[in-house]
Design a protein around this motif. Structure first.
Motif, PDB file in Angstrom:
ATOM      1  N   LYS A  36     -39.171 -24.412 -65.620  1.00 24.58           N
ATOM      2  CA  LYS A  36     -38.507 -24.336 -64.314  1.00 24.58           C
ATOM      3  C   LYS A  36     -38.031 -22.905 -64.141  1.00 24.58           C
ATOM      4  CE  LYS A  36     -36.905 -29.154 -64.250  1.00 24.58           C
ATOM      5  NZ  LYS A  36     -37.612 -29.536 -65.494  1.00 24.58           N
ATOM      6  N   GLN A  37     -38.297 -22.328 -62.972  1.00 25.41           N
ATOM      7  CA  GLN A  37     -37.884 -20.947 -62.751  1.00 25.41           C
ATOM      8  C   GLN A  37     -37.319 -20.780 -61.344  1.00 25.41           C
ATOM      9  OE1 GLN A  37     -41.964 -18.959 -62.951  1.00 25.41           O
ATOM     10  NE2 GLN A  37     -41.199 -18.084 -61.029  1.00 25.41           N
ATOM     11  N   PHE A  38     -36.394 -19.827 -61.239  1.00 24.41           N
ATOM     12  CA  PHE A  38     -35.786 -19.477 -59.954  1.00 24.41           C
ATOM     13  C   PHE A  38     -35.751 -17.960 -59.857  1.00 24.41           C
ATOM     14  CE2 PHE A  38     -32.078 -18.032 -57.583  1.00 24.41           C
ATOM     15  CZ  PHE A  38     -32.273 -18.656 -56.353  1.00 24.41           C
ATOM     16  N   SER A  39     -36.084 -17.434 -58.687  1.00 26.86           N
ATOM     17  CA  SER A  39     -36.014 -15.983 -58.487  1.00 26.86           C
ATOM     18  C   SER A  39     -35.481 -15.675 -57.101  1.00 26.86           C
ATOM     19  CB  SER A  39     -37.392 -15.327 -58.685  1.00 26.86           C
ATOM     20  OG  SER A  39     -38.327 -15.790 -57.725  1.00 26.86           O
ATOM     21  N   GLU A  40     -34.769 -14.565 -57.019  1.00 30.05           N
ATOM     22  CA  GLU A  40     -34.243 -14.073 -55.750  1.00 30.05           C
ATOM     23  C   GLU A  40     -34.416 -12.558 -55.703  1.00 30.05           C
ATOM     24  OE1 GLU A  40     -32.504 -13.199 -52.173  1.00 30.05           O
ATOM     25  OE2 GLU A  40     -33.067 -15.204 -52.896  1.00 30.05           O
ATOM     26  N   GLU A  41     -35.043 -12.079 -54.643  1.00 29.77           N
ATOM     27  CA  GLU A  41     -35.191 -10.641 -54.429  1.00 29.77           C
ATOM     28  C   GLU A  41     -34.582 -10.285 -53.083  1.00 29.77           C
ATOM     29  OE1 GLU A  41     -38.807  -8.438 -55.581  1.00 29.77           O
ATOM     30  OE2 GLU A  41     -38.944  -7.847 -53.482  1.00 29.77           O
ATOM     31  N   LEU A  42     -33.692  -9.325 -53.083  1.00 25.18           N
ATOM     32  CA  LEU A  42     -33.080  -8.812 -51.861  1.00 25.18           C
ATOM     33  C   LEU A  42     -33.481  -7.347 -51.729  1.00 25.18           C
ATOM     34  CD1 LEU A  42     -31.169  -9.685 -49.556  1.00 25.18           C
ATOM     35  CD2 LEU A  42     -29.286  -8.711 -50.887  1.00 25.18           C
ATOM     36  N   ARG A  43     -34.131  -7.024 -50.611  1.00 26.69           N
ATOM     37  CA  ARG A  43     -34.769  -5.711 -50.493  1.00 26.69           C
ATOM     38  C   ARG A  43     -34.458  -5.092 -49.129  1.00 26.69           C
ATOM     39  NH1 ARG A  43     -39.664  -7.463 -51.043  1.00 26.69           N
ATOM     40  NH2 ARG A  43     -40.463  -7.144 -48.928  1.00 26.69           N
ATOM     41  N   LEU A  44     -34.163  -3.798 -49.141  1.00 27.25           N
ATOM     42  CA  LEU A  44     -33.954  -3.034 -47.913  1.00 27.25           C
ATOM     43  C   LEU A  44     -35.039  -1.972 -47.815  1.00 27.25           C
ATOM     44  CD1 LEU A  44     -32.077  -2.520 -45.438  1.00 27.25           C
ATOM     45  CD2 LEU A  44     -30.933  -0.789 -46.851  1.00 27.25           C
ATOM     46  N   ASN A  45     -35.940  -2.124 -46.861  1.00 28.08           N
ATOM     47  CA  ASN A  45     -36.985  -1.145 -46.616  1.00 28.08           C
ATOM     48  C   ASN A  45     -36.537  -0.163 -45.550  1.00 28.08           C
ATOM     49  OD1 ASN A  45     -38.487  -3.438 -47.885  1.00 28.08           O
ATOM     50  ND2 ASN A  45     -40.226  -2.088 -47.539  1.00 28.08           N
ATOM     51  N   PHE A  46     -36.964   1.103 -45.677  1.00 30.34           N
ATOM     52  CA  PHE A  46     -36.661   2.105 -44.655  1.00 30.34           C
ATOM     53  C   PHE A  46     -37.878   2.983 -44.437  1.00 30.34           C
ATOM     54  CE2 PHE A  46     -35.028   3.406 -48.777  1.00 30.34           C
ATOM     55  CZ  PHE A  46     -35.608   4.638 -48.973  1.00 30.34           C
ATOM     56  N   ASP A  47     -37.993   3.474 -43.213  1.00 29.50           N
ATOM     57  CA  ASP A  47     -39.169   4.267 -42.839  1.00 29.50           C
ATOM     58  C   ASP A  47     -38.769   5.270 -41.765  1.00 29.50           C
ATOM     59  OD1 ASP A  47     -41.695   5.215 -42.565  1.00 29.50           O
ATOM     60  OD2 ASP A  47     -42.611   3.339 -41.910  1.00 29.50           O
ATOM     61  N   THR A  48     -38.819   6.569 -42.116  1.00 31.87           N
ATOM     62  CA  THR A  48     -38.565   7.652 -41.161  1.00 31.87           C
ATOM     63  C   THR A  48     -39.778   8.562 -41.119  1.00 31.87           C
ATOM     64  OG1 THR A  48     -37.586   9.156 -42.792  1.00 31.87           O
ATOM     65  CG2 THR A  48     -36.112   7.518 -41.799  1.00 31.87           C
ATOM     66  N   ASP A  49     -39.678   9.669 -40.398  1.00 33.05           N
ATOM     67  CA  ASP A  49     -40.820  10.575 -40.276  1.00 33.05           C
ATOM     68  C   ASP A  49     -41.282  11.089 -41.631  1.00 33.05           C
ATOM     69  OD1 ASP A  49     -40.854  10.230 -37.579  1.00 33.05           O
ATOM     70  OD2 ASP A  49     -39.702  12.060 -37.130  1.00 33.05           O
ATOM     71  N   ARG A  50     -40.345  11.403 -42.514  1.00 31.15           N
ATOM     72  CA  ARG A  50     -40.712  11.986 -43.801  1.00 31.15           C
ATOM     73  C   ARG A  50     -40.324  11.126 -45.010  1.00 31.15           C
ATOM     74  NH1 ARG A  50     -42.358  17.192 -44.235  1.00 31.15           N
ATOM     75  NH2 ARG A  50     -42.347  18.467 -42.341  1.00 31.15           N
TER      76      ARG A  50
END
Length: 775
Positions: A365-379
């Motif tokens: 039995k397995q449990f996983s949690e991923e919390l992710r913040l993606n960002f994208d600008t010109d550079r």
């Protein structure tokens, strides 16, 4: 409908293919997606290789713009080859070797992986379904269906992909719910009485709610036979379901819910007799088998009185929340819960005598949690995140030896045995004096936490710097509440250990022009320490790899030639290695230890060349020098011989295995193929013919490089001929795999006490026809 190889000369048909193709197959040994550029090439009536979009770095990019070794395989190519599970990938991506032992997937990338077939050993090549990791190797053999694409990433992937990705990651992306009602149905009939159905349907359920359901059913006769009763072995009886809901909560916010079930009830993954001993001149065994035992002569058959079985149940539940905070930031939460259980049973003596009967009850039995913040600008492009993973494993592993008369005198008075029943789930522990019993039972628990980040900064239009890092903290603990072998007392064992590690990566990327990318990078990989459930090996320290890679990705000859190449060097420390050693009168125990260091050096090159509008040549080659650098250990059979007095007791049995090849790591591998497309004369139907040939050098299944425990170099051929209607609604695909009918071992093992050499075989020649309908 995705179209993966377009050969009409009409510019409007090429434009349509370019616009409707979203994710396309590409890479080693498989037909890549081709169409004219939607721009100048189409207007000029020419043809070129179309760019392929992937999410290997957790954002949508062209695969040629990612400075890493990636092979993306699209749904059309998977359909064309009668794809079933991860095992079918090994001829589709360079440096990928997939073995099998007792139903455990032994996935190796560039020589990095695990050959451990026992509960508690973590894989070194991660596998993800829509971003959720599959923790155990056995569970990696589950059905893969209704797939948009599969991405095979080579090299350590720690800063982006969860746990235990020192070798790489296999990322499976399924088809998501859509607003428009769409679906497909495919029916396959093939040799060995294969019947397979796969279908899916999806669309809008309301203004902001979409759904999709998919099903897959496989029923196939056996590749071999149990000659004792005429029943099939290595057959298939499987069914799988998946349901998904996609709720557009608001502008820029969505929630996807998915539930999946897979089950098997057949006689697959059965070990077959290979040889009486791995030695040319067999020496006495600890527990000699009955001399009247008769084994099957065909390597695919078995002669067994055991109720052979493979029963598996696998469930997965996922919740994925995506919120666009603004034009720059996107927040993602990915929550997953999985269960997996199996109850295999096999005959280790592989005769109709009551001798070695192996069974197991395995549950995770397995449990996983991923919390992710993606960002994208010109550079600046990248992400930061946090990760949690929890897993609990229980395993009850038994090997029963009903005592025949010649062994009665050797029985230990009062020894507790295994009460044996044909159904493994009904086995009980008892004091049956007619049965000797090896019994290994225990549990293990894992708790893992991580913080990670990966950032790419465009220094200029041509030069970029990519840096990343992951801080991992894990705790492993386990207990063996029963370990016993004939002649040995019942023992218990428990251990726990925590470990932390920071694993960085840095890569410099240079765009020589719009079509050529060169890169150089360094990354550190971390594989969790392991505790073998039901055994007496302590929790191991993590396995660490320092990886260096330089590479080139390019489109040449007016984008008609795609050529990618990479050179890599890996330095391993604390390499986790396992071997079985004698224990008791005829018993054995598994010993895993941080015993070795190793070096891996290699080169990869792959190409796709459109010679004409109608002819394409593709291929690749891999050179792999994967050897132990320092590994001092003892061959378990030398220890046996010393116990028997065949080797003097004063002799040091230690061996230096430095220079030996690592397991499942062929020195040379390569594929060459040809694809031809045309319209059928007098018809608007479209025809595609593809043929490929793959060669892999010798593969060793033992660190001691015994040739009897290996698969010699082998060459296989695959082919397909597919016809598609003008509106892409109907298709007929005639396919064949391993057309030269090679006998290929994917894994072998020696039963210590009897010294019997047994193995697991890849599929023989298979062929069939698939009729498909899209709507």
């Amino acid at each position: 409908m995705t179209k993966s190889f377009e050969l009409t000369g009409a510019a409007n048909r090429f434009r349509r293919a370019a616009l409707t193709t979203t994710i396309l197959a590409a890479g080693f040994g498989v037909p890549a997606a081709y169409a004219q550029d939607a721009g100048e090439a189409a207007d000029a009536g020419g043809f070129a290789i179309e760019e392929i979009m992937v999410t290997a770095q957790k954002r949508l990019q062209s695969s040629q713009d990612i400075a890493a070794a990636i092979t993306a395989i699209g749904s059309d190519e998977l359909d064309r080859t009668n794809f079933n599970n991860i095992e079918d990938l090994q001829n589709m991506a360079p440096s990928l070797q997939i073995g099998e032992s007792f139903g455990f997937a032994q996935v190796m990338v560039r020589g990095v992986g695990t050959d451990n077939p026992f509960a508690g050993g973590d894989p070194s090549v991660a596998m993800h379904i829509d971003g959720a990791v599959i923790g155990q190797s056995s569970a990696q053999f589950g059905a893969l269906f209704d797939i948009a694409r599969i991405e095979v990433l080579r090299g350590p992937q720690g800063t982006l992909y969860g746990r235990n990705a020192t070798g790489g990651s296999v990322n499976v992306i399924t088809n998501q719910p859509t607003e428009e009602t769409e679906g497909y149905a495919r029916l396959t009939y093939g040799n060995y009485d294969l019947i397979k159905f796969e279908g899916a349907v999806g669309g809008s359920l309301s203004d902001n709610l979409m759904g999709r359901v998919a099903v897959r059913y496989v029923n196939r006769g056996g590749y071999g036979e149990n000659i004792a009763d005429g029943s099939d072995i290595d057959d298939a009886d499987q069914i799988s379901f998946r349901g998904q809901l996609l709720w557009n909560i608001s502008e820029g916010a969505s929630l996807r819910l998915a539930a999946e079930h897979h089950e098997e009830d057949d006689r697959n993954y059965i070990p077959k007799f290979r040889a009486a001993s791995y030695d040319p001149a067999p020496l006495p065994a600890l527990e000699p088998q009955p001399t009247d035992g008769i084994r099957a002569t065909d390597p695919r058959d078995i002669n067994s009185n055991v109720n052979l079985q493979n029963k598996r149940n696998q469930d997965s539940f996922t919740a994925e929340l995506n919120v666009d905070l603004n034009d720059t930031f996107t927040l993602t939460s990915l929550t997953n819960y999985q269960t997996f259980e199996k109850t295999p049973q096999a005959d280790f003596d592989m005769t109709a005598n009551d001798f070695y009967i192996w069974s197991e009850s395995f549950d995770t039995k397995q449990f996983s949690e991923e919390l992710r913040l993606n960002f994208d600008t010109d550079r600046l492009h990248g992400l930061v995140g946090a990760y949690y993973y929890s897993e609990k494993i229980s395993s009850d592993n038994r090997l029963d030896i009903p005592i025949v008369p010649q062994f009665v005198a050797d029985a230990v008075p009062g020894l507790a045995g295994c009460g044996f029943d044909d159904n493994v789930s009904d086995q009980i522990i008892g004091a049956d004096p007619s049965v000797l019993c090896f019994h290994f039972r225990g549990t293990s628990d894992t708790d893992a936490y991580a913080l990670f980040a990966n950032v790419a900064y465009d220094i200029s239009d041509k030069l970029s710097l990519n840096i990343g890092g992951r801080y991992s903290h894990e705790k492993k603990q386990g207990d063996t509440d029963r370990w016993t072998a004939p002649g040995a007392p019942v023992l218990t064992f428990a251990d726990e250990k925590s470990f932390s590690k920071f694993t960085p990566s840095v890569r410099l990327e240079w765009k020589a022009n719009d079509d050529v990318l060169m890169y150089a990078g360094y990354s550190k990989g971390f594989k969790s320490g392991i505790f073998l459930t039901g055994q007496r090996s302590p929790v191991l320290d993590p396995e660490i790899v320092d990886a260096y890679e330089v590479g080139l990705k390019g489109l040449f000859l007016d984008r008609r030639l795609q050529f990618n190449a990479a050179a890599f060097y890996y330095d391993f420390t604390n390499l986790q290695q396992g071997r079985s050693v004698p224990a008791g009168t005829s018993g054995f125990t598994l010993v895993y230890e941080n015993a070795a260091s190793a070096e891996i050096k290699g080169l990869e090159a792959e190409f796709n060349f459109m010679a004409t509008e109608n002819v394409r040549v593709f291929g690749s080659t891999t050179f792999l020098d994967a050897t132990f650098d320092d590994y001092v250990t003892t061959d378990p059979f030398d220890t046996v011989y010393q116990q028997l007095g065949l080797i003097d007791a004063g002799i040091d049995l230690s061996q230096q295995l430095g220079g030996n090849r690592m397991v499942q790591s062929p020195k040379w591998a390569g594929t060459i193929g040809l694809a031809v497309n045309t319209h059928l004369p007098g018809s608007d139907w479209f025809a595609e013919a593809t043929a490929s040939m793959t060669h892999k050098g010798r593969v060793y299944f033992s660190q001691f490089n015994h040739e009897a425990l290996s698969q010699e170099g082998v060459t296989t051929m695959d082919a397909s001929l597919r016809f598609t209607s003008p509106d892409d609604r109907w298709s007929v695909n005639v396919w064949g795999k391993n057309l030269t009918n090679e006998t290929i071992y994917q894994g072998t093992f020696i039963l210590n006490s009897s010294r019997t050499n047994a193995g697991f075989l890849a599929a023989p020649r298979t062929f069939g026809v698939t009729v498909g309908m899209n709507f």
